[in-house]
Design an enzyme around this catalytic site. Structure first.
Site, PDB file in Angstrom:
ATOM      1  N   ASP A   1      -6.370   5.863   4.235  1.00 16.12           N
ATOM      2  CA  ASP A   1      -6.294   6.275   2.959  1.00 16.12           C
ATOM      3  C   ASP A   1      -7.082   8.140   3.144  1.00 16.12           C
ATOM      4  O   ASP A   1      -7.223   8.937   4.155  1.00 16.12           O
ATOM      5  CB  ASP A   1      -6.832   6.012   1.860  1.00 16.12           C
ATOM      6  CG  ASP A   1      -8.330   6.012   1.813  1.00 16.12           C
ATOM      7  OD1 ASP A   1      -9.355   6.286   2.680  1.00 16.12           O
ATOM      8  OD2 ASP A   1      -9.048   5.985   1.238  1.00 16.12           O
TER       9      ASP A   1
ATOM     10  N   LYS B   1      -0.164   2.617   4.362  1.00 16.91           N
ATOM     11  CA  LYS B   1      -1.569   2.457   3.617  1.00 16.91           C
ATOM     12  C   LYS B   1      -1.338   1.385   3.361  1.00 16.91           C
ATOM     13  O   LYS B   1      -2.107   0.651   3.497  1.00 16.91           O
ATOM     14  CB  LYS B   1      -1.757   4.294   3.033  1.00 16.91           C
ATOM     15  CG  LYS B   1      -3.491   3.799   2.754  1.00 16.91           C
ATOM     16  CD  LYS B   1      -4.051   4.296   1.605  1.00 16.91           C
ATOM     17  CE  LYS B   1      -3.091   4.006   0.220  1.00 16.91           C
ATOM     18  NZ  LYS B   1      -3.851   4.866  -1.140  1.00 16.91           N
TER      19      LYS B   1
END
Ligand code: SF4
Length: 217
Positions: free
Chosen positions: A143, A124
């Site tokens: 996320d 991420k």
């Protein structure tokens, strides 16, 4: 291989988000890849606004990995305390800065494989830093908002962020990965909230199957 139906749904969602949030961008303040990398580590379980309040004076005083990584653990903990989980974050930031100095000459590497080797950095964070700071789209930034909304919108029914990323990467053209991430995150913060999604006021209502969303009473 992604089905064409799923790809069509992804295209509809991406187009609707682009209409709703044409200028959406990363809200973590930064002047370079290093600052964005550290800010992203600090953003776990914390608002971007609070991270910005902490990083403004932090980067002014300690602008390089060498300076930030040389701080004592306790000093760093105090500086990072407002972002929550500050002991673990201080450990990650310190170790990440030291690895940048030791292995990369104090520079942030521009390759995904090298970035994810850094302490505190997962896919991420790596995708966000590469996409936003360097314009290199390596994957959708998954996320907690992207994971939740992808499921509700019928795009990726995965519990694991890395698997959801692989699915989303197949559904969307690479050129859309970064903008799509920012827009979906913004929609999750403003409208499609975790506990009470505001479906009646959602511009995606007509195209959303609302997977797993309880009907309103
Ligand atoms: S209709 Fe509801 S579940 Fe679907 S995106 Fe909008 S707020 Fe989220």
């Amino acid at each position: 291989m992604a089905s064409s139906e799923a790809q069509q749904q992804a295209a509809r969602v991406a187009a609707a988000l682009a209409r709703e949030y044409p200028g959406a961008e990363c809200e973590l303040e930064h002047e370079n890849g290093f600052q964005l990398l550290i800010a992203t580590i600090l953003a776990a379980q914390c608002t971007d606004e609070r991270v910005n309040q902490v990083t403004r004076p932090l980067f002014q005083k300690y602008p390089t990995p060498a300076q930030l990584g040389a701080l004592k653990q306790e000093e760093l903990e105090e500086l990072l305390r407002p972002t929550g989980f500050f002991r673990n974050k201080a450990k990650s930031v310190k170790a990440c800065c030291q690895a940048l100095v030791r292995d990369h000459n104090g520079e942030v590497p521009e390759e995904l494989d090298a970035l994810v080797q850094l302490p505190g950095v997962g896919r991420k964070t790596a995708n966000l830093v590469l996409g936003v700071a360097y314009g290199i789209p390596t994957g959708v930034v998954v996320d907690t908002h992207v994971l939740r909304l992808s499921k509700r919108l019928g795009l990726a029914d995965e519990k694991n962020a890395d698997k959801a990323e692989q699915t989303l990467n197949q559904l969307l053209p690479q050129s859309e990965w970064i903008d799509f991430s920012h827009r979906l995150i913004l929609h999750g913060r403003r409208v499609c909230k975790a506990k009470k999604p505001l479906c009646d006021n959602c511009s995606l209502h007509a195209i959303c199957p609302r997977v797993g969303v309880e009907p309103a009473n």
